[in-house]
Enzyme design. Structure first.
Site, PDB file in Angstrom:
ATOM      1  N   SER A 100      49.662  17.683 -96.878  1.00  0.00           N
ATOM      2  CA  SER A 100      49.326  18.865 -97.645  1.00  0.00           C
ATOM      3  C   SER A 100      48.118  18.516 -98.514  1.00  0.00           C
ATOM      4  CB  SER A 100      50.528  19.251 -98.488  1.00  0.00           C
ATOM      5  OG  SER A 100      50.251  20.423 -99.208  1.00  0.00           O
ATOM      6  N   CYS A 101      47.818  19.357 -99.528  1.00  0.00           N
ATOM      7  CA  CYS A 101      46.605  19.094-100.300  1.00  0.00           C
ATOM      8  C   CYS A 101      46.808  18.041-101.381  1.00  0.00           C
ATOM      9  CB  CYS A 101      46.067  20.393-100.885  1.00  0.00           C
ATOM     10  SG  CYS A 101      47.214  21.234-101.973  1.00  0.00           S
ATOM     11  N   ILE A 102      48.064  17.829-101.819  1.00  0.00           N
ATOM     12  CA  ILE A 102      48.271  16.768-102.809  1.00  0.00           C
ATOM     13  C   ILE A 102      49.379  15.821-102.352  1.00  0.00           C
ATOM     14  CG2 ILE A 102      47.428  17.955-104.839  1.00  0.00           C
ATOM     15  CD1 ILE A 102      50.303  18.521-105.663  1.00  0.00           C
TER      16      ILE A 102
ATOM     17  N   SER B 297      42.386  23.746 -97.772  1.00  0.00           N
ATOM     18  CA  SER B 297      43.483  24.627 -98.173  1.00  0.00           C
ATOM     19  C   SER B 297      43.101  26.093 -98.022  1.00  0.00           C
ATOM     20  CB  SER B 297      43.834  24.368 -99.636  1.00  0.00           C
ATOM     21  OG  SER B 297      44.400  23.094 -99.771  1.00  0.00           O
ATOM     22  N   PRO B 353      42.751  14.618-104.090  1.00  0.00           N
ATOM     23  CA  PRO B 353      42.839  14.831-105.531  1.00  0.00           C
ATOM     24  C   PRO B 353      43.005  13.505-106.266  1.00  0.00           C
ATOM     25  CG  PRO B 353      44.273  16.361-104.376  1.00  0.00           C
ATOM     26  CD  PRO B 353      43.776  15.363-103.361  1.00  0.00           C
TER      27      PRO B 353
END
Lengths: 102, 413
Positions: A100-102, B297, B353
């Protein structure tokens, strides 16, 4: 970090995934599969090849996509790579795990 | 007059429309935008509706407010795109010719993709919060609920706003604590991925959040069906998770008009060049927002950055020049963690991130990948920024469409 798999020095991340899929070969796949408790057959390699082709085409991998591939249905995919088949098959195929994104 | 046609007046389409109307030669080009809905929804607000933090009026405005003068809005359903003929057919049979087409038809939930999900229990004790109706119905349910097993579930990737389900679980923990019934609610987070956090730095820095909030996790769960009689979700390898309340993120798919037109992949997303945002198949079609298949995303911030990039490529295309602007997959998201705290994440195709400060090196003021109060207020201020700046194509100071490396600790990447 560096790791020696099947006699070859390859780059892997903390979770043991190859970071450069060009370093992959069938012997490396066999040895990673052994760590995962899986003995690879030609059937496994058919699925691995499909996954690698999808990765090369930058198509995000999902269980659904594998199920619709015409190569293997989802039940058999689970039988081939038990407990988290997508992340295990990805590791054996020398590509990153789905994230996922994190 | 040449025709530039935008399909979809959601976040991506509306932002791009406003950018284009400021830069395009209005004597040569007519811009038209088509959407079936009269209303424009502030979708990030759907997360707050179930917990009575936002109400209906926070998330809905009339869509025509955001159409700049000189641009034409057609309120109609799209039947089919004919790329060969350069026309789009509407539901009423009307055909609209275009010279350049922009697809911004977004993504939507498809609960029918999982056996048992869209049955009698749908919107009774199985809810989504990705639609306005789902979020409102869930709010009404929660107002009366006395507790039990709440399962927060992701069907499969990719989904719009991948952190939203996690934020939902955090906000639910806070909501039930405020109501004094947290000890009566069991929260379980069920994901098809290897964990709630999948990127190394985020996993290391944020892993504590779930245990701190007593949220249980079931990873690697690929749902096969929902058993609504026995109130269980069941995976392909026969793991069963019982629920009293199932809050699910169903499969996300592109618009059905994309499927009818035969130009999408098996989830109806349009194959798109991830840097130029041009269709991989048709030179005069560009794709923005959730409708693309690019590996970043599906999020409003991405749509915002893409709009700033693609407007330049569309202008180059009009002049027969090479498409020079290259999108880097930049996304920037506030992640609510409950109890008036949030954190900010900023990343792109190449950089996960990480921590640091944003947007100005050495100053911030926002910390990255770290819970604090300021990003929480930032997230709520963002609603005003969205309605008043982003949709109207006004630049946000210090925020660039491609990711800035300043202020980030990238050596860990």
């Amino acid at each position: 970090m560096e790791k020696i798999i099947a006699g070859a020095t390859v780059q892997v991340n903390d979770e043991g995934y190859l970071t450069d899929h060009h370093q992959w070969n069938r012997e490396i796949a066999n040895e990673i599969a052994e760590e995962e408790g899986i003995e690879l057959t030609e059937r496994h390699f058919e699925v691995i090849t499909f996954i690698q082709d999808q990765y090369a085409a930058e198509v995000p991998l999902t269980i659904r996509k594998i199920g619709k591939s015409g190569i293997v249905d989802i039940k058999e995919f689970y039988q081939l790579f038990p407990n988290g088949p997508l992340k295990k098959a990805s590791r054996i195929a020398g590509i990153p795990k789905p994230v996922s994104c994190i | 007059m040449k025709q530039l046609l935008i399909l979809g007046a959601g976040s991506a389409g509306t932002m791009l429309l406003n950018h284009l109307s400021k830069t395009i030669n209005a004597k040569e080009w007519q811009i038209t935008i088509i959407d079936q809905s009269k209303l424009h929804y502030y979708q990030p607000g759907f997360l707050f509706l179930p917990f009575d933090i936002y109400s209906e009026k926070d998330v809905i405005k009339e869509g025509n407010k955001f159409i700049p003068p000189g641009c034409k809005l057609i309120q109609a359903k799209i039947e089919k795109i004919f790329p060969g003929e350069q026309t789009v057919k509407l539901e009423d049979g009307q055909e609209i010719r275009y010279d350049i087409l922009v697809i911004a038809t977004g993504s939507q939930i498809a609960p029918q993709e999982v056996e048992g999900m869209l049955g009698e229990s749908w919107q009774k004790n199985i809810f989504d919060f990705y639609t306005f109706e789902g979020a409102v119905n869930l709010r009404n349910f929660l107002r009366k609920w006395n507790g039990g097993k709440m399962v927060v579930h992701i069907t499969e990737m990719p989904i719009k706003c991948p952190v939203a389900p996690l934020e939902f679980a955090f906000l639910a923990d806070w909501y039930f604590t405020r109501k004094g019934i947290r000890n009566k609610v069991d929260i379980t987070y069920v994901t098809p991925l290897s964990g709630a956090f999948t990127k190394p730095i985020a996993s290391k820095k944020l892993g504590y959040l779930l245990s701190e909030k007593s949220i249980k996790i079931v990873p690697d769960f690929a749902i096969e069906r929902v058993d609504t009689v026995n109130k269980k979700i069941i995976s392909y390898d026969d793991i069963q998770v019982p629920y009293d309340l199932l809050v699910t993120v169903p499969t996300n798919m592109g618009d059905e008009a994309i499927a009818r037109s035969g130009i999408g992949d098996d989830l109806n997303f349009v194959p798109t060049n991830k840097h130029t945002l041009q269709s991989k198949t048709y030179d005069n079609i560009f794709v923005v927002g959730d409708a693309t298949d690019i590996p970043t995303s599906k999020a409003g911030s991405v749509a915002h950055f893409e709009a700033e990039i693609v407007v330049k490529n569309i202008l180059s295309y009009m002049k027969n020049q090479p498409l020079r602007e290259s999108f880097d997959g930049h996304a920037n998201c506030f992640v609510e963690t409950g109890f008036n705290k949030a954190m900010l994440i900023d990343f792109n195709y190449d950089h996960q991130p990480t921590d640091g400060v944003f947007p100005i090196k050495g100053i911030g003021p926002l910390p990255l990948l770290k819970e604090s109060r300021l990003p929480h207020w930032g997230k709520h201020a963002f609603k005003w920024i969205y309605w008043n700046m982003l949709l109207k194509g006004r630049k946000v100071p210090f925020i660039s469409p491609n990711m800035s490396k300043d202020g980030k600790n990238l050596e860990e990447n």
